[in-house]
Scaffold this motif. Structure first.
Motif, short mmCIF file in Angstrom:
data_model
loop_
_atom_site.label_atom_id
_atom_site.label_comp_id
_atom_site.label_asym_id
_atom_site.label_seq_id
_atom_site.Cartn_x
_atom_site.Cartn_y
_atom_site.Cartn_z
N LYS A 45 -7.81 7.31 -9.73
CA LYS A 45 -7.77 7.65 -11.16
C LYS A 45 -7.52 6.37 -11.94
CE LYS A 45 -6.07 12.29 -10.31
NZ LYS A 45 -5.00 13.26 -10.55
N GLU A 112 9.63 5.24 -6.37
CA GLU A 112 8.63 5.54 -7.39
C GLU A 112 9.28 5.42 -8.75
OE1 GLU A 112 6.43 9.13 -6.85
OE2 GLU A 112 5.73 8.54 -4.86
N TRP A 160 3.76 5.06 -8.31
CA TRP A 160 3.78 6.47 -7.92
C TRP A 160 2.71 6.72 -6.86
CZ3 TRP A 160 1.38 4.53 -12.13
CH2 TRP A 160 0.08 4.91 -12.39
N GLU A 161 2.80 7.89 -6.24
CA GLU A 161 1.82 8.33 -5.24
C GLU A 161 1.25 9.65 -5.70
OE1 GLU A 161 0.54 10.94 -2.10
OE2 GLU A 161 2.56 11.12 -2.89
N ASP A 162 -0.06 9.82 -5.52
CA ASP A 162 -0.72 11.07 -5.88
C ASP A 162 -1.77 11.38 -4.83
OD1 ASP A 162 -1.42 13.31 -7.62
OD2 ASP A 162 -3.24 12.17 -8.06
N ASP A 163 -1.52 12.45 -4.06
CA ASP A 163 -2.48 12.93 -3.06
C ASP A 163 -2.91 11.84 -2.08
OD1 ASP A 163 -3.91 15.01 -1.88
OD2 ASP A 163 -5.70 14.63 -3.10
N TYR A 167 -0.32 4.07 -6.45
CA TYR A 167 -0.60 3.37 -7.70
C TYR A 167 0.59 2.51 -8.11
CZ TYR A 167 -4.22 6.96 -8.30
OH TYR A 167 -5.31 7.78 -8.14
N ALA A 185 1.10 5.55 -17.23
CA ALA A 185 0.90 6.22 -15.94
C ALA A 185 0.44 7.65 -16.16
CB ALA A 185 2.18 6.18 -15.12
N ALA A 186 1.02 8.34 -17.13
CA ALA A 186 0.63 9.72 -17.43
C ALA A 186 -0.83 9.80 -17.89
CB ALA A 186 1.57 10.32 -18.46
N MET A 189 -2.96 9.62 -14.78
CA MET A 189 -2.89 10.84 -13.98
C MET A 189 -3.59 12.02 -14.66
SD MET A 189 -1.82 9.50 -11.40
CE MET A 189 -2.04 10.99 -10.45
#
Length: 191
Positions: A45, A112, A160-163, A167, A185-186, A189
């Motif tokens: 993303k 994170e 952060w980590e997402d799936d 990142y 960051a938001a 995401m």
């Protein structure tokens, strides 16, 4: 200096002695960035422009892998992407995207969210004053050598980590603070 701080990070836990990343700035347009993502094999993303005016400048691809204390490869090699942004004031931010984490593979706990560190770059060891040494010993600054003159740099990081994708937003001397970095960051995401 920012690349130095991000390229090699050493840990004493488990087999992981450090992590080495390499890459090249081979992406010139946002459209190329989207094509590169498909070749890397993971869904990343990213945005073209942040609400605060930070706009895509260029990108790059590479890889990262853990190493043991002797410099031998440890664990999987992961594909990476870097997206660089700038605004009209000259502020620059990098978004680092990794398709996996050597730290997580080695059960090394990572934090994170927001962090900020101050780096002092000195021409040589003769420029190290007692005041600078005391600040380093207190954990207030990190010191490196090899610049022409004394330089201060404040690095802000929001990670952060997402799936399964990792990142990190990294800003150098931008003065954003935690709230602005979290907002950026938001925005990523939300893509």
């Amino acid at each position: 200096a920012a690349i130095c701080a991000l390229s090699v990070t050493c840990y004493a836990a488990g087999q992981l002695g450090g992590v080495v990343s390499s890459g090249k700035p081979d992406i010139k347009t946002f459209a190329e960035l989207e094509k590169a993502e498909k070749k890397l094999g993971f869904d990343a993303k990213f945005v073209e422009t942040f609400e605060n005016g930070m706009t895509f400048q260029y990108g790059g691809t590479g890889e990262t892998q853990g190493q043991d204390e002797d410099g031998n490869p440890v664990g999987e090699k992961y594909q990476t992407m870097t997206v660089s942004y700038a605004d009209e004031k000259g502020n620059k931010v990098s978004l680092l995207i990794d398709g996996g984490s050597p730290y997580a593979d080695a059960d090394v706990e990572t934090t994170e969210g927001y962090s900020s560190d101050t780096f002092l770059f000195l021409p040589n060891e003769d420029a190290l004053t007692e005041e600078y040494k005391a600040m380093q010993d207190a954990g207030e600054i990190f010191i490196s050598y090899g610049t022409r003159d004394v330089q201060w740099n404040k690095m802000e990081n929001y990670s952060w980590e997402d799936d399964g994708v990792y990142y990190a937003l990294v800003a150098s001397d931008c003065g954003f603070g935690e709230e602005e970095m979290a907002k950026m960051a938001a925005e990523i995401m939300a893509e």
